[in-house]
Design a protein around this motif. Structure first.
Motif, PDB file in Angstrom:
ATOM      1  N   GLU A   1      22.969  42.070  33.208  1.00 49.13           N
ATOM      2  CA  GLU A   1      24.640  42.528  33.543  1.00 49.13           C
ATOM      3  C   GLU A   1      25.474  41.582  32.857  1.00 49.13           C
ATOM      4  OE1 GLU A   1      26.677  44.129  36.634  1.00 49.13           O
ATOM      5  OE2 GLU A   1      24.652  44.250  37.035  1.00 49.13           O
ATOM      6  N   ASP A   2      26.620  41.603  32.481  1.00 47.06           N
ATOM      7  CA  ASP A   2      27.502  41.186  31.873  1.00 47.06           C
ATOM      8  C   ASP A   2      28.852  41.636  32.213  1.00 47.06           C
ATOM      9  OD1 ASP A   2      29.309  38.826  30.370  1.00 47.06           O
ATOM     10  OD2 ASP A   2      29.756  40.283  29.389  1.00 47.06           O
ATOM     11  N   TYR A   3      29.362  40.865  33.208  1.00 47.77           N
ATOM     12  CA  TYR A   3      30.784  40.882  33.359  1.00 47.77           C
ATOM     13  C   TYR A   3      31.808  39.639  33.564  1.00 47.77           C
ATOM     14  CZ  TYR A   3      34.663  41.812  36.721  1.00 47.77           C
ATOM     15  OH  TYR A   3      35.308  43.070  37.273  1.00 47.77           O
ATOM     16  N   VAL A   4      32.937  40.921  32.675  1.00 47.17           N
ATOM     17  CA  VAL A   4      34.247  40.132  32.281  1.00 47.17           C
ATOM     18  C   VAL A   4      35.388  40.234  33.319  1.00 47.17           C
ATOM     19  CG1 VAL A   4      35.879  39.020  30.762  1.00 47.17           C
ATOM     20  CG2 VAL A   4      33.718  39.652  30.047  1.00 47.17           C
ATOM     21  N   GLN A   5      35.633  39.387  34.102  1.00 46.32           N
ATOM     22  CA  GLN A   5      36.995  39.294  35.086  1.00 46.32           C
ATOM     23  C   GLN A   5      37.883  40.062  34.518  1.00 46.32           C
ATOM     24  OE1 GLN A   5      36.699  40.485  38.486  1.00 46.32           O
ATOM     25  NE2 GLN A   5      38.707  41.154  38.098  1.00 46.32           N
ATOM     26  N   ARG A   6      39.139  40.301  33.985  1.00 46.46           N
ATOM     27  CA  ARG A   6      40.517  40.605  34.051  1.00 46.46           C
ATOM     28  C   ARG A   6      41.012  39.395  34.670  1.00 46.46           C
ATOM     29  NH1 ARG A   6      42.519  46.273  32.691  1.00 46.46           N
ATOM     30  NH2 ARG A   6      44.160  44.782  31.600  1.00 46.46           N
ATOM     31  N   THR A   7      42.449  39.209  34.027  1.00 43.43           N
ATOM     32  CA  THR A   7      43.294  38.151  34.678  1.00 43.43           C
ATOM     33  C   THR A   7      42.855  36.973  35.535  1.00 43.43           C
ATOM     34  OG1 THR A   7      43.436  39.173  36.302  1.00 43.43           O
ATOM     35  CG2 THR A   7      44.641  40.501  34.527  1.00 43.43           C
ATOM     36  N   VAL A   8      42.021  36.585  35.183  1.00 40.26           N
ATOM     37  CA  VAL A   8      41.397  35.356  35.985  1.00 40.26           C
ATOM     38  C   VAL A   8      41.234  33.554  34.704  1.00 40.26           C
ATOM     39  CG1 VAL A   8      40.676  37.074  37.763  1.00 40.26           C
ATOM     40  CG2 VAL A   8      39.190  35.268  36.556  1.00 40.26           C
ATOM     41  N   GLY A   9      41.081  32.282  35.505  1.00 48.23           N
ATOM     42  CA  GLY A   9      40.975  31.844  34.820  1.00 48.23           C
ATOM     43  C   GLY A   9      39.757  31.212  35.811  1.00 48.23           C
ATOM     44  N   HIS A  10      39.080  30.122  34.915  1.00 50.71           N
ATOM     45  CA  HIS A  10      38.121  29.285  35.227  1.00 50.71           C
ATOM     46  C   HIS A  10      37.814  29.471  36.684  1.00 50.71           C
ATOM     47  CE1 HIS A  10      34.675  26.856  34.793  1.00 50.71           C
ATOM     48  NE2 HIS A  10      34.940  26.095  35.404  1.00 50.71           N
ATOM     49  N   TYR A  11      38.488  28.249  36.949  1.00 48.16           N
ATOM     50  CA  TYR A  11      38.575  28.722  39.200  1.00 48.16           C
ATOM     51  C   TYR A  11      39.031  29.528  39.325  1.00 48.16           C
ATOM     52  CZ  TYR A  11      39.925  26.766  43.633  1.00 48.16           C
ATOM     53  OH  TYR A  11      39.421  25.983  44.899  1.00 48.16           O
ATOM     54  N   GLY A  12      39.894  31.125  38.858  1.00 49.77           N
ATOM     55  CA  GLY A  12      39.632  32.307  40.094  1.00 49.77           C
ATOM     56  C   GLY A  12      37.933  32.672  39.770  1.00 49.77           C
ATOM     57  N   VAL A  13      36.868  32.216  38.494  1.00 47.40           N
ATOM     58  CA  VAL A  13      35.783  33.137  38.846  1.00 47.40           C
ATOM     59  C   VAL A  13      35.167  32.704  39.600  1.00 47.40           C
ATOM     60  CG1 VAL A  13      33.891  32.724  37.542  1.00 47.40           C
ATOM     61  CG2 VAL A  13      35.624  32.906  35.908  1.00 47.40           C
ATOM     62  N   PHE A  14      35.215  31.977  39.830  1.00 48.85           N
ATOM     63  CA  PHE A  14      34.294  31.960  41.946  1.00 48.85           C
ATOM     64  C   PHE A  14      34.994  31.177  42.918  1.00 48.85           C
ATOM     65  CE2 PHE A  14      35.223  27.955  39.394  1.00 48.85           C
ATOM     66  CZ  PHE A  14      36.059  26.923  40.355  1.00 48.85           C
TER      67      PHE A  14
END
Length: 423
Positions: A379-392
């Motif tokens: 599964e792959d997911y791309v989170q809109r509107t976030v940068g690197h820190y916002g991924v985790f």
């Protein structure tokens, strides 16, 4: 020499720092009738800012004493369950009595969060830990500050990182789940591939990569371009220094945390300058809440650890210059690392739309490498509107990313339960 000069500068500032602390206490004392005047607040704010800019930032506390689960407060205790000179494995043990009151009576999936060894302490993932604690037994890697490890303990490089991940997965028992945040992605994938090839009982049940440079050739960022433009010898000549006394690791060659921190801050220097100017204004205005948020962020951001020369230079070479893993050329202990042999480890990749550290596609590359995995385990997911820190970390992680990771882990466990039942 630079490390020695840095330490000398710190100690040279000590008298001024103590004077600033004394001034701060004097102008903030309720017994001082001039404390609440415009001049008093200005002197207090100036001395506080100077004291904070010149002090030492050590490893922050976890401050994860409890977590809310289904409306119930569950107490949490951070416990060291395994250690080596280079890392300790910390288990965030939830109180079982509180868990039963929250209606959780079954053993929940164990998750190893592989924290990056790239300058900051594992406490940078505090929000990540709090998220996973809602539904999992959470373990995390806490890497050692290289300046605190005596030279007699030997070296630590990229391949040692792989070995340490394998040892910690074995410590957790059969089929744990692993989440690699940012930099450790290639090493964790290599560890999983080796364990899968050896059919180890403790190989991961699933692996989640979040903003990881699996293939740094794709969508190169400023960081990637720097690694490409500079020759390998440049990094060895300009980034490596010797640890001075009185640290336990005196004599060890390292990539100092303060050098990496300077690199990070130079990329957004005006932003950091503006943040400290706002902090000064907040103190003068008596806005304690906003000032506390500033301190909380920079207590974490300015706490940096040293990396060993071997680990730093090998990471630059293997991951960011020669791209050995995606090219199928990475070898470990004389064996070629073969992700295509992974057949029963779930794979989830998560990327941020605005990630300026690991560009879009760098993490997704893991799917092409793990060609032996069936589609239902990917599964792959791309989170809109976030940068690197916002991924985790942050709101988007809590409300949109973590629920997807939780669902993927559950789905993976259910798939393996069906396979075991069929066998």
């Amino acid at each position: 020499m630079l490390y020695t000069l840095y330490e000398a500068g710190y100690y040279a500032c000590t008298p001024l720092r103590y004077a600033a602390l004394a001034a701060r206490d004097f102008w903030s004392s309720p017994l001082n009738p001039a404390a609440d005047t415009a001049l008093g607040r200005r002197l207090y704010a100036s001395s506080d800012l100077f004291a904070n800019l010149t002090r030492r930032y050590g490893k922050p506390d976890w401050k994860v004493d409890s977590v809310q689960i289904d409306g119930h407060i569950v107490r949490v205790r951070a416990t060291e369950v395994w250690s080596s000179p280079w890392c300790k494995l910390t288990h965030f043990a939830r109180d079982m009595a509180d868990m039963r009151r929250a209606g959780r009576r079954e053993l929940e999936p164990a998750v190893l969060i592989a924290a990056p060894l790239s300058g900051h302490y594992a406490t940078l993932l505090r929000g990540t830990v709090e998220g996973f604690l809602q539904d999992h037994e959470v373990y995390i890697t806490e890497w050692s500050n290289a300046r605190d490890v005596p030279v007699m303990e030997g070296s630590f490089d990229f391949h040692d990182y792989i070995d340490q991940i394998r040892l910690m997965l074995r410590q957790m028992g059969p089929r744990p789940h692993v989440v690699a945040v940012c930099q450790p992605g290639p090493a964790v994938l290599a560890a999983a591939a080796l364990m899968a090839e050896d059919d180890e009982e403790c190989r991961p049940a699933s692996m989640t990569f979040m903003g990881s440079p699996i293939d740094a050739r794709l969508s190169p960022t400023v960081t990637n371009k720097l690694a490409e433009e500079k020759p390998f010898a440049w990094f060895k000549s300009n980034m490596i220094y010797t640890v001075p006394g009185p640290y336990p690791g005196v004599g060890r060659r390292v990539y100092p945390g303060f050098v990496q921190l300077a690199s990070f801050m130079s990329m957004n220097l005006e932003k950091h300058q503006d943040a400290h100017f706002r902090y000064l204004q907040q103190l003068m205005a008596g806005d304690g809440d906003s000032a506390d948020k500033h301190l909380e962020f920079y207590d974490e951001y300015l706490a940096a650890l040293d990396l060993t020369e071997e680990f730093y230079l090998q990471t630059v070479d293997v991951v960011f210059q020669r791209y050995l893993l995606p090219k199928g050329e990475l070898e470990h202990d004389g064996r070629r690392v073969r992700p295509e042999l992974i057949t029963d480890i779930g794979l989830l990749t998560v990327e941020g739309e605005n990630d300026d550290i690991s560009g879009i596609g760098q993490t997704q590359a893991a799917h092409d490498l793990c060609s032996g995995l069936p589609a239902e385990l990917k599964e792959d997911y791309v989170q809109r509107t976030v940068g690197h820190y916002g991924v985790f970390n942050g709101k988007r992680f809590r409300e949109e990313i973590y629920p997807r990771v939780r669902a993927f882990i559950r789905r993976t466990d259910m798939a393996f339960d069906k396979r075991r039942a069929a066998a």
